[in-house]
Design an enzyme around this catalytic site. Sequence first.
Site, PDB file in Angstrom:
ATOM      1  CB  THR A 110       7.921  45.167 -22.196  1.00 31.05           C
ATOM      2  OG1 THR A 110       7.596  44.213 -23.230  1.00 31.05           O
ATOM      3  CG2 THR A 110       8.465  44.437 -20.982  1.00 31.05           C
ATOM      4  CG  LEU A 158       4.547  49.633 -29.101  1.00 35.63           C
ATOM      5  CD1 LEU A 158       4.199  49.267 -30.538  1.00 35.63           C
ATOM      6  CD2 LEU A 158       4.624  51.146 -28.948  1.00 35.63           C
ATOM      7  CE1 TYR A 187       6.704  43.249 -41.331  1.00 34.60           C
ATOM      8  CE2 TYR A 187       7.680  45.359 -40.734  1.00 34.60           C
ATOM      9  CZ  TYR A 187       7.431  44.030 -40.455  1.00 34.60           C
ATOM     10  OH  TYR A 187       7.899  43.475 -39.286  1.00 34.60           O
ATOM     11  N   GLY A 202       3.558  52.422 -37.736  1.00 35.25           N
ATOM     12  CA  GLY A 202       4.880  52.610 -38.301  1.00 35.25           C
ATOM     13  C   GLY A 202       5.908  52.540 -37.187  1.00 35.25           C
TER      14      GLY A 202
END
Length: 321
Positions: free
Chosen positions: A55, A57, A185, A227
């Site tokens: 699924t 990406l 992050y 991102g």
Amino acid sequence: MTDHVCLQLQSWLHGSAGLWSSSLPQTGFFPPLENAMLLSGTFNNRVALITGGGTGLGRAMTVTLSQLGAQCIIASRKLEVLQQTAEEISSQTGNKVHAVQCDVRDPQAVSQCIDQMEALTGLPDVIINNAAGNFVCPSERLSPNAWQTVIDIVLNGTAFVTLELGKRLIQKQKGASFLAITTIYAESGSGFVAPSASAKAGVEALYKSLAAEWGRYGHRFNIIQPGPIRTKGAFSRMDPTGAFEKVKIDRIPTGRLGKPAELANLVAYMSSDYASWMSGAVIRFDGGEYVSIAGEFNELRSVTPDQWKVMEAMIRKTKGS
């Protein structure tokens, strides 16, 4: 007049990020190109393993690699989803996609998955550790089980797949490209996703360590920090109300979210022989979001030319240190 302007400026700088990008005119300068970037046949006679490939990406990565000639193996816990995805991509590209069930949290399951893969295709030339688990939650509300679940999927799962495959590849004297999908992050940390930030940072440390240690065996290790890229599964957990998407877009200098096919093109390049001298690299792929939110004065982009004139006049009047 000056006091009033100062109050306005404080309001603009601290409470109105959307003023700068309400129309996002810059988006036209950054159109997404979603067709395969590399030459057809780039991955002919290559085998690629994509965890979490059923699924989102991972699926987009599998499509691109399959289009470029790779024989792909997609692995995750939900075999039915994998099989459907494998059939759809195979019929689209004409190249075989194999579905192999694997719970990356379980070292024994990982070993069995790789046994099955070896029987189907032999050991892979390309390994993409994309399986992930994440959700937003205040850290004071986190349970030990919630923490453990994310760490097990992201950090331990990546380690189990990487180390088991690496040992077998070394034994067979076969080189390979390893790629981990982390996040921007992982570098900065982030509130409300502490388990994910910690796990992804650990993955980056692992891959940089192995890039230094296992290059002598013909192995490359690289990292992509995406991102925000919209996928149904991830956004349902990270932005369940849809309220944060506009905030995210407002702070991305290119004015839009990324597209799965754009990430897939970068994955294909970094996994190909065109990038054979790239190892230990961490590539930020975020439309400029990280640098946008990191800069101390970047919110000044909301200030209009007329407001700058007022500010410049105030600055010129300032004397002393």
